[in-house]
Design a protein around this motif. Structure first.
Motif, mmCIF file in Angstrom:
data_model
loop_
_atom_site.group_PDB
_atom_site.id
_atom_site.type_symbol
_atom_site.label_atom_id
_atom_site.label_comp_id
_atom_site.label_asym_id
_atom_site.label_seq_id
_atom_site.Cartn_x
_atom_site.Cartn_y
_atom_site.Cartn_z
ATOM 1 N N TRP A 118 -3.764 -71.431 2.059
ATOM 2 C CA TRP A 118 -4.763 -72.161 1.278
ATOM 3 C C TRP A 118 -5.972 -72.549 2.111
ATOM 4 C CZ3 TRP A 118 -0.411 -75.763 -0.861
ATOM 5 C CH2 TRP A 118 0.232 -75.118 -1.931
ATOM 6 N N ILE A 119 -5.955 -72.184 3.368
ATOM 7 C CA ILE A 119 -7.110 -72.433 4.232
ATOM 8 C C ILE A 119 -7.373 -71.132 4.980
ATOM 9 C CG2 ILE A 119 -5.549 -73.414 5.970
ATOM 10 C CD1 ILE A 119 -7.878 -75.053 7.021
ATOM 11 N N THR A 120 -8.631 -70.814 5.180
ATOM 12 C CA THR A 120 -8.965 -69.560 5.844
ATOM 13 C C THR A 120 -8.372 -69.523 7.249
ATOM 14 O OG1 THR A 120 -11.055 -69.601 4.636
ATOM 15 C CG2 THR A 120 -10.869 -68.034 6.466
ATOM 16 N N ASP A 146 -10.008 -66.191 12.549
ATOM 17 C CA ASP A 146 -10.295 -64.761 12.685
ATOM 18 C C ASP A 146 -9.912 -64.357 14.105
ATOM 19 O OD1 ASP A 146 -13.389 -62.781 12.360
ATOM 20 O OD2 ASP A 146 -11.356 -62.258 13.025
ATOM 21 N N ALA A 158 -0.506 -64.414 9.029
ATOM 22 C CA ALA A 158 -1.435 -65.415 8.503
ATOM 23 C C ALA A 158 -1.012 -66.828 8.886
ATOM 24 C CB ALA A 158 -1.510 -65.284 6.977
ATOM 25 N N VAL A 214 -3.330 -69.512 10.783
ATOM 26 C CA VAL A 214 -3.705 -70.810 10.211
ATOM 27 C C VAL A 214 -3.422 -71.922 11.221
ATOM 28 C CG1 VAL A 214 -3.024 -72.523 8.484
ATOM 29 C CG2 VAL A 214 -3.507 -70.179 7.779
ATOM 30 N N HIS A 234 -5.836 -72.943 14.204
ATOM 31 C CA HIS A 234 -6.969 -73.871 14.116
ATOM 32 C C HIS A 234 -6.764 -75.059 15.046
ATOM 33 C CE1 HIS A 234 -9.493 -72.173 10.999
ATOM 34 N NE2 HIS A 234 -8.445 -71.985 10.213
ATOM 35 N N ARG A 257 -2.923 -76.385 -3.372
ATOM 36 C CA ARG A 257 -4.181 -75.991 -2.738
ATOM 37 C C ARG A 257 -5.246 -77.079 -2.883
ATOM 38 N NH1 ARG A 257 -7.079 -71.006 -1.742
ATOM 39 N NH2 ARG A 257 -5.323 -69.792 -2.525
ATOM 40 N N ASP A 290 -8.061 -78.648 -0.259
ATOM 41 C CA ASP A 290 -9.500 -78.692 -0.560
ATOM 42 C C ASP A 290 -10.031 -80.118 -0.438
ATOM 43 O OD1 ASP A 290 -9.270 -76.206 -3.261
ATOM 44 O OD2 ASP A 290 -9.397 -75.971 -1.077
#
Lengths: 191, 175
Positions: free
Chosen positions: A18-20, A23, A46, A50, A53, B127, B131
Motif C-alpha cells: 500500500w506504499i510505493t 526503487d 516488494a 517497502v 524505507h 490502505r 494514506d
C-alpha cells in the motif's frame, strides 16, 4: 479477533504493498546494505523493498528473523512453522498463514494437519504435540500478559526442553511482529 | 542504557525480565546468540536510529508506551515511561497512556490511532490508514519506522512473557 479459517487459502498468494516500495535502482548504500543486494541478487521482493524505507530497522530484523526461524538444534523447524501458522490465524494474516502452512507441509509431509486447521480453526482435533504447540502459540499471540505457569504444562508433557520452549516463544513473538507489518503495509492478492 | 552493551552487561530484554546474564535464564537466552544480538540491535535501530526520518525519539518512546498500555504490561509501561522522560517527551505521556485521549495535533492523533489498530486489530488495517498517515506528514521512512516500532514492542512483550514463564518454572524447581 481471528478470522474464520474458511477465509484462508493455501493457494498461491502474493502480497501487494500500500506504499510505493523503494526503487532498488535508486536505493541508498544504507538501503542496499540492509537489503543485502549484490549485483547477482536482484530478486528482492516488494515486502523487503517497502521495509527498506527504514533501512536501520530492516538491517537488524532480517538476521533476527533468520536466527529465530532457522537457528540450529532446539525446536524442530516444523514446530516453529506451526507456531507461526497459529499466530497468523490469531491475527488474521492470511498471507503469513499460507506461506507457513506450506512450509510446515514441506517439512512434515502432513497436509492433513493444515487441512484440519484450515477446515476447523484453532480448535480442530489435533495430535497432542500439535495441540500443545498450537494452544501455547495462540494464547501467547493473543494475550501475553495472561500467560500463566500452567500454560507450560502441555509443552512439558510433550517433553519440550527450556530451549525448545524458548524457540517457540521466539517464533510466536516474531510472527506477532511479522503479521502486523504484512497486514498494515499491504494486502494478499491471488498469484 | 547504552545500545552497544558488552556481552556481560544485561541487555534490554534481561532488564525487562529482571535477570542477570549469567543466571540460568540469562544463559538459556544466550544459547541463541544471534537472537540476543539482533534483538538488542533492533531495539537500538528502532529507538535511537541514526536519523529519525521525522518521527522523533520522544515520539517513538511514547508510541511504545501506548503499546504497553494496550497490552496491560506494567513492566513494559514502566520501561517506556522512563524512556519517554529521558528523551524529554514527558508532555507526550498523558496522551500516549490515555486510551480515550483526544489530545494532540492531528498528526499525533493519527499516529496513536494507528498504534491502537496495529496492536489490537491488525486485521482491520486498510490502505486508507496508510494514506492518512502519509497525508498527516509522516515520511515513508517514518511510517515504516512507526510500523516496525509497534510490531517490535508486540514482539518484545511476547518474548518477555515467555521468559517470565520459564523463569518462574526455574524458581519453583529451586524451591
Amino acid at each position: 479477533m481471528s478470522k474464520p479459517m474458511r477465509d484462508f487459502t493455501r493457494g498461491e498468494l502474493e502480497w501487494a504493498p500500500w506504499i510505493t516500495p523503494v526503487d532498488a535502482d535508486a536505493a541508498s548504500q544504507e538501503q542496499l546494505q540492509a537489503l543485502k543486494i549484490t549485483p547477482s541478487n536482484r530478486a528482492v521482493g516488494a515486502y523487503s523493498l517497502v521495509l527498506a524505507h527504514d533501512p536501520a530497522s530492516l538491517a537488524e530484523r532480517s538476521p533476527l528473523y533468520n536466527g529465530i526461524m532457522f537457528g540450529a538444534r532446539g525446536l524442530p523447524r516444523a514446530d516453529r512453522e506451526l507456531g507461526a501458522v497459529a499466530t497468523s490465524q490469531v491475527n488474521g494474516c492470511s498471507y503469513c498463514a499460507s506461506v507457513h502452512a506450506k512450509r510446515f507441509v514441506e517439512l512434515t509431509k502432513r497436509p492433513d494437519v493444515m487441512e484440519r486447521l484450515y477446515g476447523e480453526g484453532l480448535q480442530a482435533a489435533l495430535e497432542p504435540r500439535h495441540r500443545a504447540v498450537t494452544d501455547f502459540s495462540a494464547k501467547l499471540a493473543r494475550d501475553p500478559v495472561a500467560m500463566q505457569d500452567s500454560d507450560l504444562a502441555p509443552l512439558r508433557a510433550q517433553g519440550l526442553t527450556d530451549l525448545e520452549i524458548l524457540d517457540l516463544v521466539h517464533a510466536v513473538a516474531m510472527f506477532s511482529w511479522a503479521n502486523r507489518l504484512m497486514q498494515s503495509l499491504g494486502e494478499p492478492v491471488p498469484a | 542504557m547504552s545500545p552497544m552493551s558488552t556481552p556481560d552487561d544485561p541487555d534490554v530484554m534481561d532488564q525487562l525480565t529482571g535477570l542477570a546474564p549469567d543466571s540460568r535464564l540469562g544463559l538459556l537466552r544466550r544459547q541463541r546468540p544471534d537472537v540476543v544480538r539482533h534483538l538488542q540491535r533492533s531495539d537500538a535501530a528502532i529507538f535511537t536510529p541514526p536519523n529519525d526520518g521525522g518521527l522523533s525519539a520522544p515520539e517513538r518512546a511514547a508510541a511504545a508506551l501506548r503499546v504497553a498500555v494496550l497490552l496491560r504490561d506494567a513492566r513494559l509501561q514502566e520501561h517506556y515511561r522512563a524512556r519517554v522522560t529521558e528523551r524529554g517527551g514527558s508532555q507526550l505521556i498523558a496522551s500516549a497512556a490515555d486510551l480515550a485521549t483526544t489530545d494532540g495535533d492531528p498528526r499525533w492523533r493519527t499516529i496513536l490511532g494507528h498504534v491502537d489498530r496495529l496492536t489490537t486489530a491488525p486485521d482491520s488495517a486498510q490502505r486508507e490508514h496508510i494514506d492518512a498517515l502519509l497525508a498527516s506528514g509522516l515520511s515513508p521512512q517514518a511510517l515504516i519506522a512507526l510500523s516496525q516500532l509497534v510490531a517490535y514492542v508486540n514482539f518484545q512483550a511476547r518474548v518477555r512473557a515467555g521468559l517470565r514463564l520459564l523463569g518462574a518454572a526455574h524458581e519453583q524447581a529451586d524451591a
